[in-house]
Design a protein around this motif. Structure first.
Motif, PDB file in Angstrom:
ATOM      1  N   TYR A 127       0.813  -1.211   0.000  1.00 20.76           N
ATOM      2  CA  TYR A 127       0.000   0.000   0.000  1.00 20.76           C
ATOM      3  C   TYR A 127       0.852   1.269   0.000  1.00 20.76           C
ATOM      4  CZ  TYR A 127      -3.730  -3.208   1.450  1.00 20.76           C
ATOM      5  OH  TYR A 127      -4.624  -4.238   1.515  1.00 20.76           O
ATOM      6  N   SER A 128       2.056   1.180   0.554  1.00 19.55           N
ATOM      7  CA  SER A 128       2.891   2.380   0.670  1.00 19.55           C
ATOM      8  C   SER A 128       3.301   2.940  -0.687  1.00 19.55           C
ATOM      9  CB  SER A 128       4.134   2.065   1.500  1.00 19.55           C
ATOM     10  OG  SER A 128       4.992   1.163   0.819  1.00 19.55           O
ATOM     11  N   PHE A 129       3.136   2.168  -1.740  1.00 21.98           N
ATOM     12  CA  PHE A 129       3.484   2.647  -3.089  1.00 21.98           C
ATOM     13  C   PHE A 129       2.276   3.201  -3.840  1.00 21.98           C
ATOM     14  CE2 PHE A 129       6.645  -0.723  -2.227  1.00 21.98           C
ATOM     15  CZ  PHE A 129       7.783   0.070  -2.254  1.00 21.98           C
ATOM     16  N   TYR A 130       1.136   3.328  -3.119  1.00 20.12           N
ATOM     17  CA  TYR A 130      -0.101   3.799  -3.761  1.00 20.12           C
ATOM     18  C   TYR A 130      -0.634   5.043  -3.064  1.00 20.12           C
ATOM     19  CZ  TYR A 130      -0.593  -0.507  -6.484  1.00 20.12           C
ATOM     20  OH  TYR A 130      -0.401  -1.537  -7.370  1.00 20.12           O
ATOM     21  N   ASN A 131      -1.359   5.845  -3.811  1.00 20.34           N
ATOM     22  CA  ASN A 131      -2.193   6.911  -3.252  1.00 20.34           C
ATOM     23  C   ASN A 131      -3.595   6.331  -3.155  1.00 20.34           C
ATOM     24  OD1 ASN A 131      -3.530   9.189  -2.504  1.00 20.34           O
ATOM     25  ND2 ASN A 131      -3.105  10.358  -4.352  1.00 20.34           N
ATOM     26  N   TRP A 132      -4.005   5.958  -1.932  1.00 21.99           N
ATOM     27  CA  TRP A 132      -5.233   5.177  -1.751  1.00 21.99           C
ATOM     28  C   TRP A 132      -5.899   5.589  -0.460  1.00 21.99           C
ATOM     29  CZ3 TRP A 132      -5.695  -0.018   0.952  1.00 21.99           C
ATOM     30  CH2 TRP A 132      -6.954  -0.595   0.740  1.00 21.99           C
ATOM     31  N   ASN A 133      -7.227   5.757  -0.483  1.00 18.79           N
ATOM     32  CA  ASN A 133      -7.956   6.202   0.711  1.00 18.79           C
ATOM     33  C   ASN A 133      -8.477   5.053   1.559  1.00 18.79           C
ATOM     34  OD1 ASN A 133     -10.176   5.221  -0.704  1.00 18.79           O
ATOM     35  ND2 ASN A 133     -10.946   7.245  -1.254  1.00 18.79           N
ATOM     36  N   GLY A 134      -8.427   3.809   1.053  1.00 19.47           N
ATOM     37  CA  GLY A 134      -8.833   2.651   1.830  1.00 19.47           C
ATOM     38  C   GLY A 134     -10.312   2.346   1.805  1.00 19.47           C
ATOM     39  N   PHE A 135     -11.141   3.178   1.167  1.00 16.17           N
ATOM     40  CA  PHE A 135     -12.583   2.960   1.159  1.00 16.17           C
ATOM     41  C   PHE A 135     -13.051   2.126  -0.032  1.00 16.17           C
ATOM     42  CE2 PHE A 135     -12.296   6.933   3.662  1.00 16.17           C
ATOM     43  CZ  PHE A 135     -12.921   6.481   4.809  1.00 16.17           C
ATOM     44  N   VAL A 136     -12.280   2.083  -1.071  1.00 16.76           N
ATOM     45  CA  VAL A 136     -12.623   1.291  -2.263  1.00 16.76           C
ATOM     46  C   VAL A 136     -11.513   0.286  -2.497  1.00 16.76           C
ATOM     47  CG1 VAL A 136     -13.955   3.165  -3.301  1.00 16.76           C
ATOM     48  CG2 VAL A 136     -11.515   3.003  -3.764  1.00 16.76           C
ATOM     49  N   PRO A 137     -11.772  -0.763  -3.263  1.00 17.79           N
ATOM     50  CA  PRO A 137     -10.706  -1.732  -3.543  1.00 17.79           C
ATOM     51  C   PRO A 137      -9.475  -1.054  -4.146  1.00 17.79           C
ATOM     52  CG  PRO A 137     -12.822  -2.610  -4.230  1.00 17.79           C
ATOM     53  CD  PRO A 137     -13.056  -1.180  -3.835  1.00 17.79           C
ATOM     54  N   LEU A 138      -8.325  -1.584  -3.801  1.00 14.86           N
ATOM     55  CA  LEU A 138      -7.081  -0.985  -4.267  1.00 14.86           C
ATOM     56  C   LEU A 138      -7.016  -0.941  -5.787  1.00 14.86           C
ATOM     57  CD1 LEU A 138      -4.256   0.096  -3.476  1.00 14.86           C
ATOM     58  CD2 LEU A 138      -3.430  -2.262  -3.589  1.00 14.86           C
ATOM     59  N   ALA A 139      -7.536  -1.986  -6.439  1.00 10.83           N
ATOM     60  CA  ALA A 139      -7.482  -2.041  -7.891  1.00 10.83           C
ATOM     61  C   ALA A 139      -8.345  -0.966  -8.541  1.00 10.83           C
ATOM     62  CB  ALA A 139      -7.933  -3.422  -8.377  1.00 10.83           C
ATOM     63  N   ASP A 140      -9.403  -0.524  -7.822  1.00 13.84           N
ATOM     64  CA  ASP A 140     -10.303   0.476  -8.391  1.00 13.84           C
ATOM     65  C   ASP A 140      -9.922   1.904  -8.002  1.00 13.84           C
ATOM     66  OD1 ASP A 140     -11.773  -1.601  -9.479  1.00 13.84           O
ATOM     67  OD2 ASP A 140     -13.084  -1.754  -7.716  1.00 13.84           O
ATOM     68  N   GLY A 141      -9.544   2.107  -6.763  1.00 12.99           N
ATOM     69  CA  GLY A 141      -9.309   3.472  -6.294  1.00 12.99           C
ATOM     70  C   GLY A 141      -7.868   3.812  -5.985  1.00 12.99           C
ATOM     71  N   GLY A 142      -6.962   2.857  -6.107  1.00 11.60           N
ATOM     72  CA  GLY A 142      -5.566   3.120  -5.799  1.00 11.60           C
ATOM     73  C   GLY A 142      -4.796   3.610  -7.021  1.00 11.60           C
ATOM     74  N   ARG A 143      -3.921   4.558  -6.810  1.00 11.46           N
ATOM     75  CA  ARG A 143      -3.091   5.076  -7.900  1.00 11.46           C
ATOM     76  C   ARG A 143      -1.626   4.901  -7.543  1.00 11.46           C
ATOM     77  NH1 ARG A 143      -1.029  10.230  -8.892  1.00 11.46           N
ATOM     78  NH2 ARG A 143      -2.200  11.047  -7.105  1.00 11.46           N
ATOM     79  N   TRP A 144      -0.906   4.210  -8.425  1.00 10.28           N
ATOM     80  CA  TRP A 144       0.509   3.929  -8.176  1.00 10.28           C
ATOM     81  C   TRP A 144       1.312   5.230  -8.184  1.00 10.28           C
ATOM     82  CZ3 TRP A 144       3.572  -0.197  -6.952  1.00 10.28           C
ATOM     83  CH2 TRP A 144       4.942  -0.049  -7.142  1.00 10.28           C
ATOM     84  N   VAL A 145       2.061   5.460  -7.065  1.00  4.30           N
ATOM     85  CA  VAL A 145       2.870   6.677  -6.973  1.00  4.30           C
ATOM     86  C   VAL A 145       4.340   6.365  -6.692  1.00  4.30           C
ATOM     87  CG1 VAL A 145       0.955   8.143  -6.243  1.00  4.30           C
ATOM     88  CG2 VAL A 145       2.320   6.930  -4.520  1.00  4.30           C
ATOM     89  N   GLY A 146       4.667   5.090  -6.629  1.00  8.84           N
ATOM     90  CA  GLY A 146       6.065   4.726  -6.404  1.00  8.84           C
ATOM     91  C   GLY A 146       6.558   5.164  -5.031  1.00  8.84           C
ATOM     92  N   LEU A 147       7.664   5.865  -5.012  1.00 11.21           N
ATOM     93  CA  LEU A 147       8.288   6.306  -3.757  1.00 11.21           C
ATOM     94  C   LEU A 147       7.834   7.705  -3.319  1.00 11.21           C
ATOM     95  CD1 LEU A 147      11.950   5.071  -4.395  1.00 11.21           C
ATOM     96  CD2 LEU A 147      10.197   3.956  -3.002  1.00 11.21           C
ATOM     97  N   ARG A 148       6.792   8.221  -3.959  1.00 12.92           N
ATOM     98  CA  ARG A 148       6.380   9.593  -3.660  1.00 12.92           C
ATOM     99  C   ARG A 148       5.938   9.753  -2.204  1.00 12.92           C
ATOM    100  NH1 ARG A 148       2.289  12.007  -7.803  1.00 12.92           N
ATOM    101  NH2 ARG A 148       4.034  11.311  -9.130  1.00 12.92           N
ATOM    102  N   ASN A 149       5.236   8.733  -1.662  1.00 12.88           N
ATOM    103  CA  ASN A 149       4.820   8.824  -0.259  1.00 12.88           C
ATOM    104  C   ASN A 149       6.025   8.966   0.663  1.00 12.88           C
ATOM    105  OD1 ASN A 149       2.009   8.652  -0.637  1.00 12.88           O
ATOM    106  ND2 ASN A 149       2.078   6.414  -0.744  1.00 12.88           N
TER     107      ASN A 149
END
Length: 303
Positions: free
Chosen positions: A45-67
């Motif tokens: 999860y640490s590599f995604y911009n994700w709010n946790g309310f929707v499935p990772l595949a639907d609402g997660g956006r890959w951001v790499g090391l940005r977090n």
């Protein structure tokens, strides 16, 4: 005799194997479900911009090391790291020495010492959240003990937990009060293992109480001191439950954040699960590095 010995060896080996087959798989399954998998998922999860309310595949956006870049460049995170380090420093300089002095004074077995041990250990028995709520009332500038003191001396109302320069100092006072009794009991257990004959021999040789404490008792309870230091550092890295009732949202300007309260505020409260997971990964790595390093160079080298 040789056959009997072989038979007993086979029976003993078979019993150990049966025990392993019965108890090891459930333990491994529980450890995997509640430790290994959450850690692995946090790393993902640490590599995604994700709010946790929707499935990772639907609402997660890959951001790499940005977090991680945002965390390491965030001034509030720097403050949280410094505050955590301050807990360790205060523990080493005030909490543990205070616990040691009191342990030296009440280590001997007597009814009076038992009463003092109970009094000093009572704060540790309290749940961290309860202790935080009690001290929040004490620090209240309108109705608490601080308000009573300021009113007694005719001073302006003072709100320590709302003051950016005082908020975390107020928390440090609570930390020392809450946990010094725990370390005191560790030291008392170590002191009671010191031979009375050794102490009497030192007294006959003319040693003073201070010399006995510094040259006999402290070296002999060094294993207990090492263990106490380890618990103190790990506790500082995980400090959370007592801070939340005292200073919600990290206090004024985020000045009272620790690493875990920072994770909670920016990862859970603000629904940034990916960001919070990155903080969790950093904290996990710090704890693991410290634990293995301490075990390797402090615990193992003085056995």
């Amino acid at each position: 005799m040789g056959r009997l010995r072989d038979w007993l060896y086979v029976q003993n080996t078979g019993g150990r194997l049966t025990t392993l087959l019965l108890f090891l798989p459930p333990a491994l399954m529980i450890f995997t479900l509640f430790a290994i998998l959450p850690i692995a998922e946090s790393g993902l999860y640490s590599f995604y911009n994700w709010n946790g309310f929707v499935p990772l595949a639907d609402g997660g956006r890959w951001v790499g090391l940005r977090n991680y870049e945002q965390i390491l460049g965030h001034s509030v995170f720097h403050q949280a790291v410094w505050n955590t380090a301050r807990i360790v420093i205060i523990s080493m300089l005030i909490q543990l020495p205070l616990a040691m002095v009191l342990a030296m004074l009440i280590a001997s077995k007597s009814a009076v010492n038992n009463v003092f041990r109970l009094i000093f250990f009572l704060p540790f028995i309290l749940a961290d959240v309860v202790a935080g709520l009690i001290w929040r009332f004490i620090y209240d500038g309108n109705y608490g003990l601080v308000a009573a003191i300021t009113h007694l001396f005719g001073l302006e109302p003072f709100y320590p937990l709302a003051d950016q320069s005082w908020a975390f100092n107020a928390i440090l006072v609570v930390v020392v009060w809450k946990y010094f009794g725990y370390h005191m009991m560790i030291y008392i257990a170590g002191l009671q293992s010191v031979s009375d004959d050794l102490i009497e021999a030192a007294k006959l040789d003319g040693a003073t109480p201070i010399q006995i404490a510094l040259r006999i008792k402290l070296p002999l309870i060094w294993p207990a001191i090492r263990l106490s230091i380890f618990f103190s550092v790990i506790g500082a890295l995980q400090f959370f439950e007592m801070a939340v009732p005292l200073v919600q949202s990290g206090g004024p300007g985020g000045s009272a954040h620790t690493i875990v309260t920072y994770l909670y505020e920016y990862g859970i409260v603000r629904s940034r699960v990916g960001f919070g997971s990155a903080v969790g990964v950093i904290l996990f790595l710090v704890c693991v590095v410290f634990a293995f390093t301490y075990q390797r160079y402090v615990m193992a080298s003085h056995k």
